[in-house]
Design a protein around this motif. Structure first.
Motif, PDB file in Angstrom:
ATOM      1  N   ARG A  56       1.666  -1.760   8.812  1.00 46.77           N
ATOM      2  CA  ARG A  56       0.663  -0.805   9.300  1.00 46.77           C
ATOM      3  C   ARG A  56       1.158   0.584   8.921  1.00 46.77           C
ATOM      4  NH1 ARG A  56      -0.020  -0.566  14.869  1.00 46.77           N
ATOM      5  NH2 ARG A  56      -2.067   0.301  14.480  1.00 46.77           N
ATOM      6  N   ALA A  57       0.575   1.157   7.886  1.00 43.18           N
ATOM      7  CA  ALA A  57       1.006   2.462   7.393  1.00 43.18           C
ATOM      8  C   ALA A  57      -0.052   3.502   7.707  1.00 43.18           C
ATOM      9  CB  ALA A  57       1.247   2.410   5.891  1.00 43.18           C
ATOM     10  N   ASP A  58       0.404   4.673   8.064  1.00 46.40           N
ATOM     11  CA  ASP A  58      -0.485   5.804   8.286  1.00 46.40           C
ATOM     12  C   ASP A  58      -1.185   6.138   6.971  1.00 46.40           C
ATOM     13  OD1 ASP A  58      -0.976   8.920   8.303  1.00 46.40           O
ATOM     14  OD2 ASP A  58      -0.843   8.260  10.398  1.00 46.40           O
ATOM     15  N   GLY A  59      -2.432   6.603   7.049  1.00 47.62           N
ATOM     16  CA  GLY A  59      -3.188   6.938   5.848  1.00 47.62           C
ATOM     17  C   GLY A  59      -2.535   8.028   5.023  1.00 47.62           C
ATOM     18  N   ASP A  60      -1.762   8.887   5.651  1.00 46.96           N
ATOM     19  CA  ASP A  60      -1.091   9.976   4.948  1.00 46.96           C
ATOM     20  C   ASP A  60       0.374   9.670   4.646  1.00 46.96           C
ATOM     21  OD1 ASP A  60      -2.933  12.360   6.916  1.00 46.96           O
ATOM     22  OD2 ASP A  60      -3.400  11.529   4.944  1.00 46.96           O
ATOM     23  N   ALA A  61       0.809   8.452   4.867  1.00 48.77           N
ATOM     24  CA  ALA A  61       2.200   8.080   4.567  1.00 48.77           C
ATOM     25  C   ALA A  61       2.398   8.072   3.060  1.00 48.77           C
ATOM     26  CB  ALA A  61       2.521   6.707   5.148  1.00 48.77           C
ATOM     27  N   ARG A  62       3.597   8.409   2.648  1.00 48.07           N
ATOM     28  CA  ARG A  62       3.908   8.407   1.215  1.00 48.07           C
ATOM     29  C   ARG A  62       3.904   6.974   0.684  1.00 48.07           C
ATOM     30  NH1 ARG A  62       6.321  12.715  -1.385  1.00 48.07           N
ATOM     31  NH2 ARG A  62       7.439  11.181  -2.634  1.00 48.07           N
ATOM     32  N   HIS A  63       3.430   6.832  -0.518  1.00 48.95           N
ATOM     33  CA  HIS A  63       3.371   5.523  -1.159  1.00 48.95           C
ATOM     34  C   HIS A  63       4.768   4.919  -1.273  1.00 48.95           C
ATOM     35  CE1 HIS A  63       1.641   2.408  -3.643  1.00 48.95           C
ATOM     36  NE2 HIS A  63       2.547   2.637  -4.569  1.00 48.95           N
ATOM     37  N   GLN A  64       5.764   5.747  -1.530  1.00 47.52           N
ATOM     38  CA  GLN A  64       7.139   5.270  -1.655  1.00 47.52           C
ATOM     39  C   GLN A  64       7.618   4.607  -0.373  1.00 47.52           C
ATOM     40  OE1 GLN A  64       9.226   5.039  -4.221  1.00 47.52           O
ATOM     41  NE2 GLN A  64      10.677   4.056  -2.843  1.00 47.52           N
ATOM     42  N   ALA A  65       7.193   5.110   0.774  1.00 44.80           N
ATOM     43  CA  ALA A  65       7.608   4.518   2.049  1.00 44.80           C
ATOM     44  C   ALA A  65       7.047   3.109   2.199  1.00 44.80           C
ATOM     45  CB  ALA A  65       7.164   5.403   3.207  1.00 44.80           C
ATOM     46  N   VAL A  66       5.805   2.911   1.783  1.00 46.12           N
ATOM     47  CA  VAL A  66       5.186   1.584   1.867  1.00 46.12           C
ATOM     48  C   VAL A  66       5.829   0.632   0.862  1.00 46.12           C
ATOM     49  CG1 VAL A  66       3.022   0.312   1.678  1.00 46.12           C
ATOM     50  CG2 VAL A  66       3.038   2.583   2.712  1.00 46.12           C
ATOM     51  N   VAL A  67       6.098   1.120  -0.328  1.00 47.47           N
ATOM     52  CA  VAL A  67       6.749   0.290  -1.349  1.00 47.47           C
ATOM     53  C   VAL A  67       8.146  -0.112  -0.890  1.00 47.47           C
ATOM     54  CG1 VAL A  67       7.673   0.306  -3.699  1.00 47.47           C
ATOM     55  CG2 VAL A  67       5.389   1.179  -3.258  1.00 47.47           C
ATOM     56  N   ARG A  68       8.854   0.796  -0.225  1.00 48.49           N
ATOM     57  CA  ARG A  68      10.190   0.484   0.288  1.00 48.49           C
ATOM     58  C   ARG A  68      10.119  -0.668   1.292  1.00 48.49           C
ATOM     59  NH1 ARG A  68      12.155   5.471   1.923  1.00 48.49           N
ATOM     60  NH2 ARG A  68      13.026   5.758  -0.136  1.00 48.49           N
TER      61      ARG A  68
END
Length: 133
Positions: free
Chosen positions: A101-113
């Motif tokens: 569950r990622a915030d809409g404004d979270a960096r893409h790198q954080a989700v990829v990590r």
């Protein structure tokens, strides 16, 4: 004495096996080739028109905040401990899937990590939560 005509004994090439091989190669390449249409898309994430229902109670949840903080099952985890924390959860609950569950404004790198850590930890299924429009 028997004379042989030259027209009756001319060598010929049978093309049927060659055509069969070419068609088999064509079918092989058609089946094994991945057609990827890589182009730049304008996306608005994480909204989705066909959003699925909320996570089932058996899903493990990891939250990614706008500023890149990670929270696994209610506990804040530093980025350096993601793999170890996910491995511990995977060992404790081997049949459960992981929901990101990622915030809409979270960096893409954080989700990829998170997805990379989940793969390293051995999760076979990782879902990304979205919201309906």
């Amino acid at each position: 004495m028997r004379f042989v005509r030259r027209g009756d004994n001319e060598p010929s090439i049978n093309l049927t096996p060659l055509i069969d091989v070419v068609f088999i190669l064509l079918i092989f390449f058609m089946v094994s080739t991945r057609f990827v249409d890589e182009q730049e898309l304008t996306l608005e994430l994480p909204a989705a028109s066909a959003a699925q229902p909320e996570a089932t109670p058996t899903d493990l949840t990891i939250n990614v905040s706008r500023d890149g903080r990670y929270q696994i099952e209610g506990h804040v985890v530093p980025a350096t401990q993601l793999v170890a924390s996910l491995r511990a959860l995977r060992a404790q609950y081997p049949q459960r899937s992981l929901r990101v569950r990622a915030d809409g404004d979270a960096r893409h790198q954080a989700v990829v990590r998170v997805m990379d850590a989940a793969s390293t930890a051995g999760f076979a299924r990782v879902d990304i939560a979205t919201r309906a429009h």
